[in-house]
Scaffold this active site. Structure first.
Site, PDB file in Angstrom:
ATOM      1  N   TYR A 155       0.949  -1.273   0.007  1.00 46.41           N
ATOM      2  CA  TYR A 155       0.200   0.038   0.028  1.00 46.41           C
ATOM      3  C   TYR A 155       0.731   1.312  -0.116  1.00 46.41           C
ATOM      4  O   TYR A 155       0.774   2.047  -0.918  1.00 46.41           O
ATOM      5  CB  TYR A 155      -0.858  -0.091   1.232  1.00 46.41           C
ATOM      6  CG  TYR A 155      -1.928   1.112   1.385  1.00 46.41           C
ATOM      7  CD1 TYR A 155      -2.820   1.533   0.734  1.00 46.41           C
ATOM      8  CD2 TYR A 155      -1.294   2.191   2.504  1.00 46.41           C
ATOM      9  CE1 TYR A 155      -3.498   2.595   0.977  1.00 46.41           C
ATOM     10  CE2 TYR A 155      -2.126   3.320   2.624  1.00 46.41           C
ATOM     11  CZ  TYR A 155      -3.334   3.506   1.806  1.00 46.41           C
ATOM     12  OH  TYR A 155      -4.131   4.677   2.086  1.00 46.41           O
TER      13      TYR A 155
HETATM   14  N1  LIG Z   1      -9.243   6.683   5.807  1.00 47.10           N
HETATM   15  C1  LIG Z   1      -8.076   6.806   6.086  1.00 47.10           C
HETATM   16  O1  LIG Z   1      -7.539   7.144   7.161  1.00 47.10           O
HETATM   17  C2  LIG Z   1      -7.049   6.984   4.795  1.00 47.10           C
HETATM   18  C3  LIG Z   1      -5.986   7.256   5.128  1.00 47.10           C
HETATM   19  C4  LIG Z   1      -4.844   7.575   4.054  1.00 47.10           C
HETATM   20  C5  LIG Z   1      -5.504   7.703   2.705  1.00 47.10           C
HETATM   21  N2  LIG Z   1      -6.670   7.029   2.509  1.00 47.10           N
HETATM   22  C6  LIG Z   1      -7.236   7.050   1.076  1.00 47.10           C
HETATM   23  O2  LIG Z   1      -8.313   7.743   0.825  1.00 47.10           O
HETATM   24  C7  LIG Z   1      -9.030   7.034  -0.403  1.00 47.10           C
HETATM   25  C8  LIG Z   1     -10.515   6.784   0.418  1.00 47.10           C
HETATM   26  O3  LIG Z   1     -10.302   5.851   1.567  1.00 47.10           O
HETATM   27  P1  LIG Z   1     -11.693   5.890   2.450  1.00 47.10           P
HETATM   28  O4  LIG Z   1     -10.967   5.570   3.764  1.00 47.10           O
HETATM   29  O5  LIG Z   1     -12.729   6.828   2.179  1.00 47.10           O
HETATM   30  O6  LIG Z   1     -12.084   4.424   1.933  1.00 47.10           O
HETATM   31  P2  LIG Z   1     -13.480   3.626   1.822  1.00 47.10           P
HETATM   32  O7  LIG Z   1     -13.336   2.306   1.625  1.00 47.10           O
HETATM   33  O8  LIG Z   1     -14.493   4.161   2.650  1.00 47.10           O
HETATM   34  O9  LIG Z   1     -14.063   4.140   0.279  1.00 47.10           O
HETATM   35  C9  LIG Z   1     -13.097   3.702  -0.881  1.00 47.10           C
HETATM   36  C10 LIG Z   1     -14.089   3.692  -2.015  1.00 47.10           C
HETATM   37  O10 LIG Z   1     -13.303   3.094  -3.286  1.00 47.10           O
HETATM   38  C11 LIG Z   1     -14.130   2.259  -3.793  1.00 47.10           C
HETATM   39  N3  LIG Z   1     -12.995   1.418  -4.697  1.00 47.10           N
HETATM   40  C12 LIG Z   1     -11.923   0.583  -4.420  1.00 47.10           C
HETATM   41  N4  LIG Z   1     -11.295  -0.056  -5.340  1.00 47.10           N
HETATM   42  C13 LIG Z   1     -12.496   0.108  -6.365  1.00 47.10           C
HETATM   43  C14 LIG Z   1     -12.361  -0.196  -7.906  1.00 47.10           C
HETATM   44  N5  LIG Z   1     -11.513  -1.127  -8.181  1.00 47.10           N
HETATM   45  N6  LIG Z   1     -13.100   0.115  -8.580  1.00 47.10           N
HETATM   46  C15 LIG Z   1     -13.956   1.302  -8.170  1.00 47.10           C
HETATM   47  N7  LIG Z   1     -14.249   1.566  -6.716  1.00 47.10           N
HETATM   48  C16 LIG Z   1     -13.136   1.047  -6.031  1.00 47.10           C
HETATM   49  C17 LIG Z   1     -14.699   1.526  -2.977  1.00 47.10           C
HETATM   50  O11 LIG Z   1     -15.944   0.637  -3.298  1.00 47.10           O
HETATM   51  C18 LIG Z   1     -15.183   2.571  -1.904  1.00 47.10           C
HETATM   52  O12 LIG Z   1     -16.512   3.030  -2.078  1.00 47.10           O
HETATM   53  C19 LIG Z   1      -8.394   5.712  -0.368  1.00 47.10           C
HETATM   54  O13 LIG Z   1      -7.450   5.866  -1.919  1.00 47.10           O
HETATM   55  C20 LIG Z   1      -7.556   5.479   0.547  1.00 47.10           C
HETATM   56  O14 LIG Z   1      -6.239   4.957   0.381  1.00 47.10           O
HETATM   57  C21 LIG Z   1      -7.528   7.005   3.487  1.00 47.10           C
END
Ligand SMILES: NC(=O)c1ccc[n+]([C@@H]2O[C@H](COP(=O)([O-])OP(=O)(O)OC[C@H]3O[C@@H](n4cnc5c(N)ncnc54)[C@H](O)[C@@H]3O)[C@@H](O)[C@H]2O)c1
Length: 254
Positions: A155
């Site tokens: 990741y």
């Molecule tokens: N939540 C955190 O603490 C955090 C921290 C750092 C980075 N991020 C990044 O932020 C972004 C959003 O994270 P989040 O916490 O909202 O996650 P989440 O799981 O709530 O939402 C992610 C969304 O992406 C969609 N998704 C994943 N793979 C997909 C694919 N192949 N095709 C279409 N849709 C797809 C999922 O269905 C989901 O709706 C991500 O890139 C994650 O790595 C999150």
């Protein structure tokens, strides 16, 4: 209404949940025409209802962004249903707890494809779609791209590459009026993190190692994405901006 994004046409990925969902709703509230993209159709329809209840609207497209031809489908659908896009917010992604020695080739490929491959394919397609009019791309990196955090090798490698791609494409396409930036969220409360937050896994991080002692919310990130997508950031490109309560920029110990 805050009209920060009035006149913009935006594609927002990962829009069914968490940060992407908050971003798509905020973009619509701030006047953008939005295509919300995710593989989770049910979540997209809930988002559409939520946005309609607030008096705004957006279009949705359910597609697995790792599938063949997905980028083409997204941009074709946007042109047909919403209009020619000038903003792409790449937010879809997936975290995972895998130290390097426990990472199989399949894990490595999965995290690279989901977090980096989808961002690359959509950004490459965006350059064509934006054409001479220019536009803005906002990617989603992570604080894991900025510093080593044990237990998340594939990741972190993928998110590090997202930040590199952000700088690279900013250099390549600035002369065509395209800005490329990224946000690097710290711990944000979303369906991806909620169970661990509730179990207290991050209590020490939140209370002792960041100057702003709270868990981030999706809207905290969405507001920075909206700024970077807007003309207010007209002279900002190539940056990865942490949205982490000061965790990565300080050595705070409370
Ligand atoms: N939540 C955190 O603490 C955090 C921290 C750092 C980075 N991020 C990044 O932020 C972004 C959003 O994270 P989040 O916490 O909202 O996650 P989440 O799981 O709530 O939402 C992610 C969304 O992406 C969609 N998704 C994943 N793979 C997909 C694919 N192949 N095709 C279409 N849709 C797809 C999922 O269905 C989901 O709706 C991500 O890139 C994650 O790595 C999150």
């Amino acid at each position: 209404m805050n009209g920060q994004l009035r006149g913009k046409t935006a594609i927002v990925t990962g829009a069914a949940s968490g940060i992407g969902r908050a971003t798509a709703a905020l973009f619509a509230a701030r006047g953008a025409a939005v295509l919300a993209v995710d593989r989770d159709e049910k979540g997209l329809l809930e988002l559409r209802d939520e946005v309609a209840a607030a008096g705004d609207e957006l279009a949705v497209l359910a597609v697995d962004l790792t599938s063949a031809g997905a980028a083409e489908r997204v941009f074709d659908h946007c042109a047909e249903v919403v209009g020619t896009p000038d903003v792409l917010a790449n937010i879809a992604g997936r975290a995972g707890d895998r130290p390097a020695a426990d990472t199989t080739d399949e894990d490595f490929e999965f995290f690279l494809r989901t977090n980096l491959g989808t961002t690359f394919a959509l950004s490459r397609r965006a350059v064509i779609a934006f054409g001479d009019a220019g536009g803005a791309i906002v990617n989603t990196s992570s604080t894991f791209a900025l510093t080593g955090v044990a237990g998340s090798a594939p990741y972190s490698a993928a998110k590090g590459a997202v930040s590199s791609l952000t700088r690279q494409m900013a250099a390549e396409y600035g002369r065509r009026g395209i800005r490329v930036n990224a946000v690097a969220p710290g711990l944000i409360e979303t369906p991806a993190t909620r169970a661990k937050i509730a179990a207290g896994v991050f209590d020490d991080l939140v209370t002792r190692s960041r100057p702003l002692p709270r868990v981030g919310q999706p809207i905290d990130v969405a507001r920075v994405v909206a700024f970077l997508a807007s003309d207010e950031a007209a002279f900002v490109t190539g940056l990865t901006i942490p949205v982490d309560g000061g965790w990565s920029s300080t050595h705070f110990r409370g």
